[in-house]
Design a protein around this motif. Sequence first.
Motif, short mmCIF file in Angstrom:
data_model
loop_
_atom_site.label_atom_id
_atom_site.label_comp_id
_atom_site.label_asym_id
_atom_site.label_seq_id
_atom_site.Cartn_x
_atom_site.Cartn_y
_atom_site.Cartn_z
N THR A 4 0.85 -1.19 0.00
CA THR A 4 0.00 0.00 0.00
C THR A 4 0.89 1.24 0.00
OG1 THR A 4 -1.77 -1.14 1.18
CG2 THR A 4 -1.75 1.26 1.32
N ILE A 5 0.51 2.22 -0.79
CA ILE A 5 1.26 3.48 -0.85
C ILE A 5 0.37 4.61 -0.33
CG2 ILE A 5 2.42 5.15 -2.33
CD1 ILE A 5 3.00 2.79 -4.24
N VAL A 6 0.87 5.30 0.69
CA VAL A 6 0.18 6.47 1.23
C VAL A 6 0.98 7.69 0.83
CG1 VAL A 6 -0.60 7.65 3.31
CG2 VAL A 6 -0.80 5.15 3.15
N GLU A 36 4.92 8.38 1.06
CA GLU A 36 5.54 9.34 0.14
C GLU A 36 5.08 10.74 0.53
OE1 GLU A 36 4.05 8.26 -3.71
OE2 GLU A 36 5.52 6.66 -3.96
N GLU A 37 6.04 11.65 0.61
CA GLU A 37 5.71 13.06 0.87
C GLU A 37 5.95 13.83 -0.42
OE1 GLU A 37 7.18 14.95 4.59
OE2 GLU A 37 8.25 13.04 4.79
N ILE A 59 -4.43 7.23 -0.59
CA ILE A 59 -4.06 5.84 -0.32
C ILE A 59 -4.21 5.09 -1.63
CG2 ILE A 59 -4.58 3.74 0.98
CD1 ILE A 59 -5.66 5.55 3.23
N ASP A 60 -3.09 4.60 -2.14
CA ASP A 60 -3.06 3.92 -3.44
C ASP A 60 -3.74 4.75 -4.52
OD1 ASP A 60 -1.62 1.78 -2.48
OD2 ASP A 60 -3.38 0.56 -2.05
N GLY A 61 -3.44 6.06 -4.53
CA GLY A 61 -3.93 6.93 -5.58
C GLY A 61 -5.33 7.49 -5.37
N GLU A 62 -6.03 7.03 -4.34
CA GLU A 62 -7.38 7.53 -4.06
C GLU A 62 -7.33 8.54 -2.92
OE1 GLU A 62 -10.10 4.39 -3.09
OE2 GLU A 62 -9.44 3.15 -4.76
N GLU A 63 -8.00 9.67 -3.12
CA GLU A 63 -8.04 10.69 -2.06
C GLU A 63 -8.76 10.12 -0.84
OE1 GLU A 63 -10.28 14.80 -1.56
OE2 GLU A 63 -8.80 14.85 -3.18
N ALA A 64 -8.07 10.17 0.30
CA ALA A 64 -8.63 9.61 1.53
C ALA A 64 -9.00 10.70 2.53
CB ALA A 64 -7.64 8.65 2.17
N ALA A 65 -8.31 11.83 2.47
CA ALA A 65 -8.58 12.90 3.43
C ALA A 65 -7.88 14.18 2.97
CB ALA A 65 -8.08 12.52 4.81
N TYR A 66 -8.40 15.31 3.45
CA TYR A 66 -7.70 16.58 3.23
C TYR A 66 -8.09 17.54 4.33
CZ TYR A 66 -12.03 18.41 1.15
OH TYR A 66 -13.32 18.83 0.93
N GLY A 67 -7.26 18.57 4.51
CA GLY A 67 -7.51 19.55 5.56
C GLY A 67 -7.21 18.95 6.92
N PHE A 68 -8.22 18.82 7.75
CA PHE A 68 -8.04 18.19 9.06
C PHE A 68 -8.07 16.68 8.86
CE2 PHE A 68 -9.70 22.36 10.14
CZ PHE A 68 -8.83 22.74 11.15
N VAL A 69 -6.89 16.05 8.87
CA VAL A 69 -6.79 14.62 8.64
C VAL A 69 -7.09 13.88 9.94
CG1 VAL A 69 -5.25 12.76 7.92
CG2 VAL A 69 -5.13 14.98 6.78
N ASN A 70 -8.06 12.98 9.87
CA ASN A 70 -8.55 12.26 11.04
C ASN A 70 -7.90 10.87 11.11
OD1 ASN A 70 -10.35 10.30 12.39
ND2 ASN A 70 -11.71 12.07 12.66
N LYS A 71 -7.25 10.59 12.22
CA LYS A 71 -6.54 9.31 12.39
C LYS A 71 -7.49 8.12 12.25
CE LYS A 71 -3.49 6.85 15.54
NZ LYS A 71 -2.78 6.88 16.82
N PHE A 72 -8.67 8.24 12.81
CA PHE A 72 -9.65 7.15 12.77
C PHE A 72 -10.03 6.82 11.32
CE2 PHE A 72 -14.05 5.56 13.00
CZ PHE A 72 -13.86 4.45 13.81
N ASP A 73 -10.30 7.85 10.52
CA ASP A 73 -10.69 7.64 9.12
C ASP A 73 -9.57 6.97 8.31
OD1 ASP A 73 -13.12 8.83 9.67
OD2 ASP A 73 -12.57 10.77 8.81
N ILE A 74 -8.36 7.47 8.49
CA ILE A 74 -7.23 6.89 7.75
C ILE A 74 -6.98 5.45 8.21
CG2 ILE A 74 -4.74 7.08 7.28
CD1 ILE A 74 -6.38 9.25 5.91
N SER A 75 -7.08 5.21 9.49
CA SER A 75 -6.91 3.87 10.03
C SER A 75 -7.93 2.91 9.43
CB SER A 75 -7.03 3.91 11.56
OG SER A 75 -6.87 2.62 12.10
N ASN A 76 -9.19 3.35 9.33
CA ASN A 76 -10.23 2.52 8.72
C ASN A 76 -9.91 2.19 7.27
OD1 ASN A 76 -11.85 2.22 10.96
ND2 ASN A 76 -13.21 3.91 10.44
#
Length: 84
Positions: A4-6, A36-37, A59-76
Amino acid sequence: MPQTIVTIYSRSRCPLCDKALALLLELKEEYDFDLEEVDIESSDELTERYGLMIPVVHIDGEEAAYGFVNKFDISNRLQQKKEI
């Protein structure tokens, strides 16, 4: 199984970006992914695309979050990737 690439799109002097990066580094201890930064200031196209949204996490080329990045959402999202 492919790795997986973030990707985090950010810029320097961005407190929200710093928080998002710290959150991703924390999650990296729990989930196996390549991080990757990308500094949006390295490209006019990226600056135009993400300038008002940063940080942006893909995450793998799909937008997962922006602005206030939520740990719970990214973890899911990472958990879903792991289960595939």
